[in-house]
Every structure is written in structure tokens, then in C-alpha cells.
Scaffold this motif. Structure first.
Motif, PDB file in Angstrom:
ATOM      1  N   GLY A 217       0.826  -1.196   0.000  1.00  0.00           N
ATOM      2  CA  GLY A 217       0.000   0.000   0.000  1.00  0.00           C
ATOM      3  C   GLY A 217       0.862   1.249   0.000  1.00  0.00           C
ATOM      4  O   GLY A 217       0.634   2.195  -0.760  1.00  0.00           O
ATOM      5  N   VAL A 218       1.893   1.242   0.838  1.00  0.00           N
ATOM      6  CA  VAL A 218       2.808   2.378   0.910  1.00  0.00           C
ATOM      7  C   VAL A 218       3.509   2.563  -0.430  1.00  0.00           C
ATOM      8  O   VAL A 218       3.683   3.679  -0.918  1.00  0.00           O
ATOM      9  N   VAL A 219       3.882   1.448  -1.039  1.00  0.00           N
ATOM     10  CA  VAL A 219       4.552   1.516  -2.334  1.00  0.00           C
ATOM     11  C   VAL A 219       3.662   2.217  -3.348  1.00  0.00           C
ATOM     12  O   VAL A 219       4.089   3.135  -4.051  1.00  0.00           O
ATOM     13  N   ALA A 220       2.411   1.771  -3.407  1.00  0.00           N
ATOM     14  CA  ALA A 220       1.486   2.352  -4.374  1.00  0.00           C
ATOM     15  C   ALA A 220       1.327   3.843  -4.120  1.00  0.00           C
ATOM     16  O   ALA A 220       1.150   4.633  -5.034  1.00  0.00           O
ATOM     17  N   ASN A 221       1.412   4.220  -2.871  1.00  0.00           N
ATOM     18  CA  ASN A 221       1.224   5.617  -2.505  1.00  0.00           C
ATOM     19  C   ASN A 221       2.386   6.486  -2.935  1.00  0.00           C
ATOM     20  O   ASN A 221       2.208   7.593  -3.411  1.00  0.00           O
ATOM     21  N   ILE A 222       3.610   5.986  -2.767  1.00  0.00           N
ATOM     22  CA  ILE A 222       4.743   6.901  -2.869  1.00  0.00           C
ATOM     23  C   ILE A 222       5.652   6.666  -4.077  1.00  0.00           C
ATOM     24  O   ILE A 222       6.302   7.598  -4.545  1.00  0.00           O
ATOM     25  N   ALA A 223       5.695   5.444  -4.598  1.00  0.00           N
ATOM     26  CA  ALA A 223       6.785   5.116  -5.518  1.00  0.00           C
ATOM     27  C   ALA A 223       6.520   5.518  -6.961  1.00  0.00           C
ATOM     28  O   ALA A 223       5.381   5.578  -7.410  1.00  0.00           O
ATOM     29  N   ASP A 224       7.622   5.786  -7.701  1.00  0.00           N
ATOM     30  CA  ASP A 224       7.554   5.921  -9.153  1.00  0.00           C
ATOM     31  C   ASP A 224       7.890   4.584  -9.798  1.00  0.00           C
ATOM     32  O   ASP A 224       7.274   4.163 -10.749  1.00  0.00           O
ATOM     33  N   ARG A 225       8.935   3.977  -9.236  1.00  0.00           N
ATOM     34  CA  ARG A 225       9.315   2.655  -9.729  1.00  0.00           C
ATOM     35  C   ARG A 225       9.415   1.701  -8.554  1.00  0.00           C
ATOM     36  O   ARG A 225       9.609   2.117  -7.415  1.00  0.00           O
ATOM     37  N   VAL A 226       9.279   0.415  -8.845  1.00  0.00           N
ATOM     38  CA  VAL A 226       9.278  -0.589  -7.781  1.00  0.00           C
ATOM     39  C   VAL A 226      10.234  -1.719  -8.131  1.00  0.00           C
ATOM     40  O   VAL A 226      10.276  -2.154  -9.287  1.00  0.00           O
ATOM     41  N   ALA A 227      10.998  -2.171  -7.145  1.00  0.00           N
ATOM     42  CA  ALA A 227      11.791  -3.381  -7.321  1.00  0.00           C
ATOM     43  C   ALA A 227      11.309  -4.384  -6.286  1.00  0.00           C
ATOM     44  O   ALA A 227      11.209  -4.056  -5.110  1.00  0.00           O
ATOM     45  N   VAL A 228      10.978  -5.579  -6.746  1.00  0.00           N
ATOM     46  CA  VAL A 228      10.505  -6.610  -5.814  1.00  0.00           C
ATOM     47  C   VAL A 228      11.668  -7.546  -5.531  1.00  0.00           C
ATOM     48  O   VAL A 228      12.285  -8.078  -6.446  1.00  0.00           O
ATOM     49  N   MET A 229      11.995  -7.701  -4.264  1.00  0.00           N
ATOM     50  CA  MET A 229      13.127  -8.566  -3.916  1.00  0.00           C
ATOM     51  C   MET A 229      12.659  -9.863  -3.303  1.00  0.00           C
ATOM     52  O   MET A 229      11.690  -9.902  -2.558  1.00  0.00           O
ATOM     53  N   TYR A 230      13.355 -10.934  -3.633  1.00  0.00           N
ATOM     54  CA  TYR A 230      13.066 -12.223  -3.013  1.00  0.00           C
ATOM     55  C   TYR A 230      14.369 -12.983  -2.879  1.00  0.00           C
ATOM     56  O   TYR A 230      15.110 -13.119  -3.845  1.00  0.00           O
ATOM     57  N   ALA A 231      14.644 -13.491  -1.711  1.00  0.00           N
ATOM     58  CA  ALA A 231      15.828 -14.301  -1.441  1.00  0.00           C
ATOM     59  C   ALA A 231      17.102 -13.665  -1.985  1.00  0.00           C
ATOM     60  O   ALA A 231      17.895 -14.308  -2.656  1.00  0.00           O
ATOM     61  N   GLY A 232      17.275 -12.387  -1.706  1.00  0.00           N
ATOM     62  CA  GLY A 232      18.524 -11.723  -2.067  1.00  0.00           C
ATOM     63  C   GLY A 232      18.656 -11.336  -3.522  1.00  0.00           C
ATOM     64  O   GLY A 232      19.747 -11.026  -3.983  1.00  0.00           O
ATOM     65  N   LYS A 233      17.560 -11.371  -4.261  1.00  0.00           N
ATOM     66  CA  LYS A 233      17.614 -10.989  -5.665  1.00  0.00           C
ATOM     67  C   LYS A 233      16.437 -10.116  -6.009  1.00  0.00           C
ATOM     68  O   LYS A 233      15.390 -10.209  -5.375  1.00  0.00           O
ATOM     69  N   ILE A 234      16.601  -9.300  -7.049  1.00  0.00           N
ATOM     70  CA  ILE A 234      15.450  -8.572  -7.555  1.00  0.00           C
ATOM     71  C   ILE A 234      14.757  -9.490  -8.549  1.00  0.00           C
ATOM     72  O   ILE A 234      15.368  -9.968  -9.498  1.00  0.00           O
ATOM     73  N   VAL A 235      13.476  -9.801  -8.292  1.00  0.00           N
ATOM     74  CA  VAL A 235      12.780 -10.703  -9.207  1.00  0.00           C
ATOM     75  C   VAL A 235      11.961  -9.940 -10.227  1.00  0.00           C
ATOM     76  O   VAL A 235      11.653 -10.447 -11.300  1.00  0.00           O
ATOM     77  N   GLU A 236      11.595  -8.712  -9.876  1.00  0.00           N
ATOM     78  CA  GLU A 236      10.829  -7.930 -10.849  1.00  0.00           C
ATOM     79  C   GLU A 236      11.072  -6.459 -10.567  1.00  0.00           C
ATOM     80  O   GLU A 236      11.110  -6.035  -9.412  1.00  0.00           O
ATOM     81  N   ILE A 237      11.251  -5.690 -11.628  1.00  0.00           N
ATOM     82  CA  ILE A 237      11.447  -4.260 -11.442  1.00  0.00           C
ATOM     83  C   ILE A 237      10.725  -3.525 -12.555  1.00  0.00           C
ATOM     84  O   ILE A 237      10.711  -3.987 -13.695  1.00  0.00           O
TER      85      ILE A 237
END
Lengths: 662, 337
Positions: A217-237
Motif C-alpha cells: 500500500g505504501v509503495v502504491a502511494n509513494i513510488a515511481d518505480r518498484v523493485a521486488v526482492m526475493y531471497a537476495g535478488k530482484i525478481v521484478e522491477i
């Protein structure tokens, strides 16, 4: 766009007794000038470590950067010495930490703390620095900055403290601001204010912000771009719209699906089964494969590269490979899901008629010396059989105290609690009390402190049976434990382990099993999910719903997360300063909030939907409007069937009029 | 990207059978104490400490019976003999060949054929017997004192913290008064009133000694009783007894054990100190403290009189500290891997 910071294949490891933990395993991203990049992920995904290594704040030993580059202003920060880094920290890159209670020095005035960093980095005179500090405090919205300069941190509230921390962070006009979960420790309404402040500052100063959070929710509120991290890696950006409306990675699907959306209504939350992998021995191939229902053979063998979805959108999943079968993401992720809420509401209305619990004018005061804290100040509500009653409010509003007083962990100062028409606070005979303890049970907030670390899981779960003598033999006892473990989705084999061997979500399941062991009718759940990660929260909530259906349980669900409360509850009571200010059916409360506080609370909750977030207006609640002991005391009045609001006679009439007009 | 496209065949994109079965294979069922023992054995330092203590304890019990001499058997003809041990007497640098620091063989000089392993003191008493007799008495006093400390401390601290409020307030004021009086004064007064002896020394140490334990237990229980698992147990209907014995005490175990294990060497030392300043055991009774007291006067001439008792007192202290450390870890299921 100009790239201000670029990270290439960053790797960070921690040396532990058990071996090398690869916390960050090859992270690459860049930060554009003047944008807000959010990094989301569950605990242990490496998001905080990534952000700390950007400033080389990883404690060494045990941590070390084992590879990669951090390019800032043409220099590779990885090769910088500690001395060079000290110049960068605070002036070019600065950081806001999670807990405003600990990130300020309690023995220094706020002013001196700000002035110190200005003098150090900008070589200004003390007088100039002081002027600047006043300006900064004004900028972050602290009233009376000249006076407040000489206050100590403990004289500020949590939100104000975080503002001071922000003022310190921006004191030298940094190019990059790293905010590591800056709002996690704060209440929603305060969170909304801080987010607003950060956004405004970012626009005004053209800083770039890296915003670490676990809250979509906070991400949707504030971000321009998003990086999703899982197990020490970015899985989607990708851009925020791309991630929220066109997610490609199954992990992102899971994260988005696990969050209940206030605007929507769905029967079951999507969960991600299992828990994140141990980074001591990261699995081969895709680290997410174990939890991925779409996993293919290749996922277990090869690590997926970053596939390009669009110019700005990348995702690391083999599903995007041309040879992979086409998989349609789950329904619930479509942009505007529509589920008819009316039908469900009817269903709920039909079943609730019988009063199970009545709380009448319950008061709970705590006194320390001459100081009396009115934690719960005369509240009234009923809970019907088979329903879920949600109790929401910010920290310190008395919601947890209410729960604990009902179950008699505290002796009530005044008032009655009727359970099946019997006042439970009257009972003095121990036999009756025992019976009551069997009927009412509680699930606790902190999965780490709610299980005795020195007992095996079997003993923990069976404690209730032992106390009430429900199992006649050892064999029966163990059989019941196995049954309960399976009910809550754990294995029989877990019975003779100790709590520390489990993850937070599993511990919470054990806590639920313990409560269920005595076959209760009514369960008080005191913030059962607030300490858990999003995907785990959904697992626990689904489990609670399932159990309610199977066993006909009644819940009192206490939480500060309104979206989750709305999802699970039939009716909701909103608490403020020890009183219930509004009480209604959950749908009604959300659609038609009447009390000013409810309105502000609802408007402060960030939704995982960037489009609505952008156009949303926050409603501020003026605390001075709350009854201060003068004039007519507002009391709970029923303005509409099942909808109660705390108001004065005059307000009551005007609200009534409004309804009649409609 | 860098991955060779040829490696990627079509069949790799078939759905994978869920390869993750049950999460982990369960461990064999063993009892809690068997596991504690297993963990304790793994801790080398603690295990060595345990062996040392066992040896010292065995010697303290059986040592005095190794020869016919009694601990108070005086014979001035064999006074001040240095130690002499068969076989080891060949190794000159060990200093157990019966020669004193001037290089004179005292045994030959006095015409004594018997071997005194630890030598004799200035009254001709056999030091081997006296040292082990002394160790026995010291250990006895220390363990007794530690046990009484433990019981009073845990009960007092536990009640004070568990019931809280006014009870806690009064009990803590009493503790403060006790702490305020210098313990040496209490001990001196007590020994003046009672006859100096094992019981009175133990009593003297216990009278102020339990305060530390009580404070530690109180702090722990104050912290623990707000823990959610204690609340959970209360909501399940548990009575005080269950809460205290199943939840509070087991979780206070670590600090309790550590404190006890530190009390034992401290008690030995206090006893030695009291004997040293002449308030302790009266001759001819031996304890490690009285032996050291006797020995230090002749340290320059007859170092053996001091050496053996001080080595043993050091070994006891180190071993108890090591054991305490190991025991705390072993009792904690969180250390299970």
C-alpha cells in the motif's frame, strides 16, 4: 533520464558460525534523478542489507560486500575507504531508519543533533547552522521550531521524532535519500503524514529516494518505480503501474493477492505456500520455485535471467521465456475486480442473532502513583454467535487492553462482561473460572514471545488439555496434539520440536492450535498477524476463516490494520482514546463512515492500487474536536440499524436528518 | 543473456512435480535430559571442568584414606618435609624429590623412609591428608552455602516478583537494608556469638549471600511474567503453581545456574578469606583457607605448603565457572541445531 546511482551485480554475505549467508545475491538496479524507487520484499529478502551496503553501513565483520559495483558520481563506492565514505554519508547519501525511538541520541537536544551534521559537512558557522536547523524543522512541519530546537528527543511523539530524523537526513541536501522502512513503527495516520512529507520534500529538493518497505500500500502511494526482492535478488522491477497492473513474476502475484483491498471483497486471499528459503544454502535455479505453483522443471535447474517486458519493466521468471506455456495470472489480480458484496452481507445477517458476549460500560484504569491512565473508558458492545467482531484503533487506544480485560487478564475497574448472559467478572468460584477459560481463548500478537522457548510444541499445545484434564492418557493426549497440528497445517513430526525451530507464521499456527486444544467457542485474537509478513499474514487469516467455518467459532479480532480487519470481520468497532467512536457492519463502516476519526483513519490507509492512491485526499482529524470533558458528553447512538456513532444529541439529530433526506 | 539458448530444451518447461515433500525429516525422540547431556558433552571446556571437579571430589572423599596419617597427627621429628613422590622423584625439576630449596635431602637428614606426597607442615602433619581433608570441608561449606542461597534466593525473588505490588515493595526494602550492612561486620558479629565452625561459617555467608540470587531471580521473573506465553497459560486457566514451575522457573534456569556456579567458588574464597583473617575454622581443622593461611608464612622457605592448596582452590574455581557456562547452554533448547 539521468542516472544518479547505479548498482551492478551487488553481492553481500555474512559470515556466521553455520557458514556464509548470502544475503544479497547479485542485485542490479539504477536510480534516476528525482524519482522514488521502492524496494519491497518480505523480511529476510535482503532489502535492508542492500540499502545499508549502498552506504557501506554493513557491520564488518560479519558482513562484507563480496562483489559488484555501486556507481555514484562516476566513482565505485565499493572501493572507497571508510574515510571517503564518511564524507559521502550524510552529505551526498543519507539515510532514515525505521525506528525513530532509537535513531536519535536521547542525551542530546534535537537542535544540536541537526546542527552537528550541518557544521560537519557544510563547514558553516554555528550561527548559520542554527538558522538552517530552524528552517529544516519548519520544512518538516514541526511547530515552533525555535523553541523545539532545545528539546530532547523524548519530548517528541513518534511521528514528530521521525520528522526530526528526516530533517537531519535532508540537512545537507543529499542527492540520494535512503529510507529504510521509515513508517513501519508508526500509526497509519502518522504514516500518511510522513509519506506526504517525504513526497513534498522530494519534489521541492529534487532528491532521489530509495524507499524500503514491506507494505505494498505504501509503495502504491509513494513510488515511481518498484523493485521486488526475493531471497537476495530482484525478481521484478518496473514502473509502479506496471508492477501493480501487469505483474509478471508469480511472487509478485502472490504478494499482491495476499493483500486484501479495501475497495474489493473476495472470499479467500491468495497465499504463497511455505516460507522463504534459507540463504545459508540457496537452492539451485529459481529460489522461488519451491513456493511457486507454476514451477517448471527448469526452475529447479537454472536461474532465470531478467526478461524484458517493456522498456522499463523486467522480471526474472522462466514463465516469460518463449518456450514456456502461457499462464494466466489469477483472477483476483485483474485491475478492477468486482464481487457482489451484497450477497455476502445477507449471508452474514442471517446467521447472527444470538448474543454471545455483551460488554457493558467496561472500564479499565491503570494507576501509577497519582497518574491514572484511562486505557478503556466505558465501552459497550455485543458480539453475536458465529461472527467476527473487529476492533481497530491506533496504538494506545486501548484495544488490546479491552481484549485482555474481557478474558480477565486484568481485573476490570468497572463494568460488566456478560458471556452467555452470565457476568464473568463476578465469578469467584474456581470451577466456574476454569469452565470459562475453556470457552474463551486468546491468540497473541508476538509469535516469538507467545510460546515458551523451553517447552516442546506438543507440551505447548497440550497445556490446556493438561490444565482441564481433557486427555485421560498419554496416548490420547498425543493423538489430540497430532490432530491439532494437522488442523492448523503443520506436520505431526513437529510435535517434539522447540519453538525456535519454526518461522513466525508457523509459530502463530502453533499458538492457534494451543487455543483450539480446549475446544473454545470464542477466541480473542490480539493483533495475530501484525508481526508477520504479508504472504504469511494471508495464510494465517485464511486458516482462521477456515476454522471459523468448521468449528463455528466466534472471533474478537483486534488489529490496527483496517484493510485486514475489514476483510475478516462482519462488524467493526473503531476505538479512539479508550472509547468506541463508531460501530457498524464492516461494509457499512467502509462505505459510509460518520465519525470524523473513522473518516481520517480510512483515508490514511494506503491501498495497493497506484491509480486510486494518486487521486486520494487525506482527511485530517482535528484532535481538539474530540470531547475534552466539557459540555455534553458524546455517547454511542444508533443512527441507522446496526450503525452506532459516538455523538452529541445535536449531532445525532443532524445525522438523522441527513439519512432521512437520502 | 549469458545462458546458452541450446541448453534450454522444450521439456524443461513442463510443469515440475512438486519435489518438496514434507519439510524435514523428524529427529528421533529423545528425552530432554538426554539431549542436555549430549549438548553438554559437546562443550569441551565444560566437560573438562566436569572431569576436573569429579577428580577433585573423589580425592577429597577418598584421599585422606590413602595413608594412615590423621589430619591432626603431629610429629615434630618430621616437620617441614618437602614433598616426595615415588617414581616422580627421579624427575628433578618437578621438585618432588624430597630436597628443599637449599638442595638438601630432608628425608635423608631426618632419617625418614616414608614418602610424604605433599610433604608435611611445621608441626609435622601430613599435608596430603590435610589438603584433601581441607578440600572436602571447603567444598562442603561452599556447596551447602550455594544451595541455601539458591533456595532462599529463588523463593524470595520469585515471590517478590510474582506477586508484585506492595509485597514486592516491602521485600525489596528488606533486601536493601541487608545490602546496606557490610557483610564482613555481619559475619564477624555472628562468629563472635556462635562458635567458629562449619555451620556458623556457612550461616554467616548465607545471611547476606542470598541477596544476589534473589535480585537476579526477581529481575528475570518480572520480565518473564509479562511475556505472552505466560499470559497464554493464564488464559488457559493455569494456576500459580503451574505458571511458576512450568513457565517462570525453567526460563530463569540460565541465570540461576550461572549465579549458583559462581557462588560456589566465591563461597570457597570467602571461607578461605575468613580463615585467613582468623575468623574461620580453628586449628586443628583444615580447610583450603587455613592451609593457605598457614602456608604463606613460610612461603619463602617451604613453598610446598602453599602450592598444593592454592593450585586446588584455583582448579575448583575454574572448573565451576566452566561447568556453569556449559550447563547454561546445555539446558537451553535454543542451542539445539
Amino acid at each position: 533520464m539521468e542516472k544518479i546511482l547505479e548498482v551492478k551485480d551487488l553481492q553481500v554475505s555474512f559470515d556466521t558460525y553455520a557458514g556464509e549467508v548470502k544475503a544479497v545475491r547479485g542485485v542490479s538496479f539504477h536510480l534516476n534523478k528525482g524519482e522514488i524507487l521502492a524496494i519491497v520484499g518480505e523480511s529476510g529478502s535482503g532489502k535492508s542489507v542492500t540499502s545499508k551496503s549502498l552506504m557501506k553501513l554493513i557491520p564488518n565483520p560479519p558482513g562484507r560486500i563480496t562483489g559488484g559495483e555501486i556507481i555514484f558520481k562516476g566513482d565505485n563506492l565499493v572501493n572507497f575507504t571508510e574515510k571517503q565514505m564518511q564524507k559521502i554519508r550524510g552529505s551526498d547519501i543519507s539515510m532514515i531508519f525505521q525506528d525513530p525511538m532509537t535513531s536519535l541520541n536521547p542525551t542530546m537536544t534535537v537542535g544540536n543533533q541537526i546542527i552537528e551534521s550541518i557544521i560537519k559537512h557544510q563547514k558553516q558557522s554555528k550561527h548559520q547552522a542554527k538558522d538552517k536547523a530552524i528552517k529544516l524543522l519548519e520544512m518538516v512541519g514541526i511547530p515552533n521550531p525555535e523553541k523545539r530546537l532545545s528539546s530532547y528527543p523524548h519530548q517528541f511523539s513518534g511521528g514528530m521524532r521521525q520528522r526530526v530524523v528526516i530533517a537531519m537526513a535532508i540537512s545537507c541536501n543529499p542527492k540520494v535519500l535512503i529510507a529504510d522502512e521509515p513508517t513501519t513503527a508508526l500509526d497509519v495516520t502518522i504514516q500518511a503524514q510522513i509519506l506526504e512529507l517525504l513526497r513534498n520534500l522530494q519534489k521541492r529538493m529534487e532528491t532521489s529516494i530509495i524507499f524500503i518497505t514491506h507494505d505494498l500500500g505504501v509503495v502504491a502511494n509513494i513510488a515511481d518505480r518498484v523493485a521486488v526482492m526475493y531471497a537476495g535478488k530482484i525478481v521484478e522491477i518496473g514502473k509502479v503501474e506496471e508492477i501493480f497492473y501487469n505483474p509478471q513474476h508469480p511472487y509478485t502475484w502472490g504478494l499482491l493477492g495476499a493483500m486484501p483491498n479495501l475497495n474489493e471483497d473476495s472470499e479467500e486471499l491468495i497465499t504463497i505456500p511455505g516460507s522463504p528459503p534459507n540463504l545459508l544454502n540457496p537452492p539451485n535455479g529459481d529460489a522461488f520455485a519451491e513456493r511457486n505453483q507454476y514451477a517448471m522443471k527448469i526452475d529447479y535447474q537454472l536461474e532465470p535471467p531478467m526478461f524484458k517486458v517493456s522498456e522499463t519493466h523486467f522480471a526474472a521468471t522462466w514463465l516469460l521465456h518463449e518456450k514456456s506455456p502461457k499462464i494466466i495470472p489469477p483472477d483476483t489480480l485483474r485491475k478492477h475486480r468486482q464481487v457482489s458484496a451484497i450477497e455476502k452481507q445477507k449471508d452474514r445477517l442471517a446467521k447472527k442473532r444470538e448474543k454471545l458476549l455483551e460488554v457493558k460500560n467496561l472500564k479499565q484504569y491503570f494507576s501509577s502513583g497519582s497518574n491514572v491512565v484511562k486505557a478503556v473508558d466505558g465501552i459497550n458492545f455485543d458480539i453475536y454467535k458465529g461472527e467476527t467482531f473487529g476492533l481497530v484503533g491506533e496504538s494506545g487506544c486501548g484495544k488490546s487492553t479491552t481484549g485482555r480485560t474481557i478474558i480477565r487478564l486484568y481485573e476490570a475497574t468497572d463494568g460488566e462482561v456478560l458471556y452467555n448472559n452470565v457476568n464473568i467478572h463476578d465469578k469467584r468460584v474456581s470451577g466456574d473460572l476454569q469452565k470459562l477459560n475453556q470457552n474463551i481463548q486468546m491468540i497473541f500478537q508476538d509469535p516469538y514471545s507467545s510460546l515458551n522457548p523451553r517447552q516442546t510444541v506438543a507440551d505447548i499445545i497440550a497445556e490446556g488439555m493438561d490444565i482441564h484434564g481433557l486427555a485421560s492418557s498419554k496416548k490420547e493426549r498425543l493423538g489430540k496434539v497430532y490432530e491439532l497440528l494437522e488442523t492448523v497445517g503443520l506436520n505431526r513430526e513437529h510435535a517434539n520440536r522447540y519453538p525456535h525451530e519454526f518461522s513466525g507464521g508457523q509459530r502463530q499456527r502453533i499458538g492457534i492450535a494451543r487455543a483450539l486444544a480446549v475446544d473454545p467457542e470464542f477466541i480473542i485474537a490480539d493483533e495475530p498477524i501484525s508481526a508477520l509478513d504479508v504472504s504469511i499474514q494471508a495464510q494465517v487469516v485464511n486458516l482462521m476463516k477456515k476454522l471459523q467455518k468448521e468449528k463455528g467459532l466466534t472471533y474478537l479480532f483486534i488489529a490496527h490494520d483496517l484493510s485486514m480487519v475489514k476483510y475478516i470481520s462482519d462488524r467493526i468497532g473503531v476505538m479512539y482514546k479508550g472509547k468506541i467512536v463508531e460501530l457498524a457492519e464492516s461494509e457499512e463502516l467502509y462505505q459510509n463512515p460518520l465519525h470524523a476519526y473513522t473518516k481520517s483513519l480510512l483515508s490514511a490507509i494506503p491501498l495497493p492500487d497506484p491509480d486510486t492512491e494518486k487521486i486520494r485526499k487525506r482527511i485530517k482529524f482535528d484532535e481538539s474536536l474530540f470531547w475534552n470533558g466539557e459540555g455534553e458528553e458524546p455517547i454511542l447512538r444508533e443512527v441507522k440499524e446496526g450503525h452506532w456513532v459516538s455523538c452529541t444529541e445535536q449531532d445525532f439529530q443532524s445525522i438523522k436528518k441527513q439519512f432521512n433526506a437520502v | 543473456m549469458s545462458i546458452n539458448e541450446k541448453e534450454i530444451t522444450d521439456d524443461l518447461f513442463l510443469p515440475a512435480d512438486s519435489e518438496n515433500g514434507t519439510e524435514a525429516i523428524s529427529r528421533p525422540t529423545i528425552t530432554y535430559w538426554a539431549e542436555v547431556w549430549k549438548r553438554f558433552r559437546k562443550n569441551k571446556a565444560a566437560f573438562i571442568g566436569l572431569i576436573l571437579i569429579s577428580i577433585i571430589l573423589a580425592l577429597a572423599i577418598f584421599g585422606p584414606y590413602a595413608n594412615e596419617h590423621g589430619y591432626d597427627e603431629q610429629n615434630l621429628t618430621r616437620a617441614n618435609l618437602p614433598p616426595k613422590i615415588p617414581i616422580l622423584e627421579q624427575v628433578s625439576w618437578l621438585g618432588v624429590s624430597g630436597t628443599d630449596i637449599q638442595g638438601i635431602d630432608r628425608y635423608k637428614e631426618s632419617g625418614i623412609t616414608e614418602y610424604f606426597w605433599f610433604g608435611t607442615d611445621n608441626l609435622g602433619r601430613d599435608l596430603w591428608t590435610r589438603v584433601w581433608e581441607g578440600t572436602r570441608i571447603s567444598l562442603y561449606i561452599a556447596i551447602l552455602a550455594a544451595l541455601i542461597d539458591l533456595i532462599i534466593g529463588v523463593v524470595y525473588g520469585g515471590i517478590s516478583a510474582y506477586y508484585g505490588g506492595r509485597i514486592d515493595n516491602i521485600m525489596q526494602r528488606i533486601v536493601e537494608i541487608l545490602v546496606g550492612i557490610p557483610s564482613l561486620i555481619v559475619v564477624i558479629l555472628l562468629i563472635l556469638v556462635l562458635q567458629p565452625g562449619i555451620i556458623s561459617i556457612t550461616l554467616a555467608m548465607v545471611i547476606t549471600g542470598w541477596v544476589g540470587m534473589a535480585r537476579i531471580v526477581r529481575g528475570q521473573i518480572l520480565k518473564l511474567k509479562e511475556q505472552e506465553y505466560v499470559l497464554a497459560s493464564r488464559t488457559l486457566g493455569a494456576k500459580d503453581r503451574r505458571l511458576i514451575w512450568k513457565h517462570l522457573i525453567p526460563n530463569t534456569m540460565g541465570p540461576i545456574i550461572i549465579t549458583t556456579m559462581f557462588t560456589i567458588p566465591t563461597a570457597i574464597f570467602t571461607e578461605a578469606f575468613l580463615s585467613f583473617i582468623g575468623l574461620g575454622l580453628q586449628p586443628p581443622i583444615a580447610s583450603l583457607g587455613t592451609l593457605i593461611n598457614d602456608g604463606y608464612k613460610l612461603l619463602r622457605i617451604y613453598p610446598h605448603m602453599l602450592a598444593f592448596s592454592s593450585i586446588i582452590i584455583s582448579l575448583i574455581m575454574i572448573s565451576f565457572n566452566l561447568i556453569g557456562d556449559g550447563l547454561r547452554d546445555a539446558l537451553d533448547p535454543k542451542m539445539r541445531k
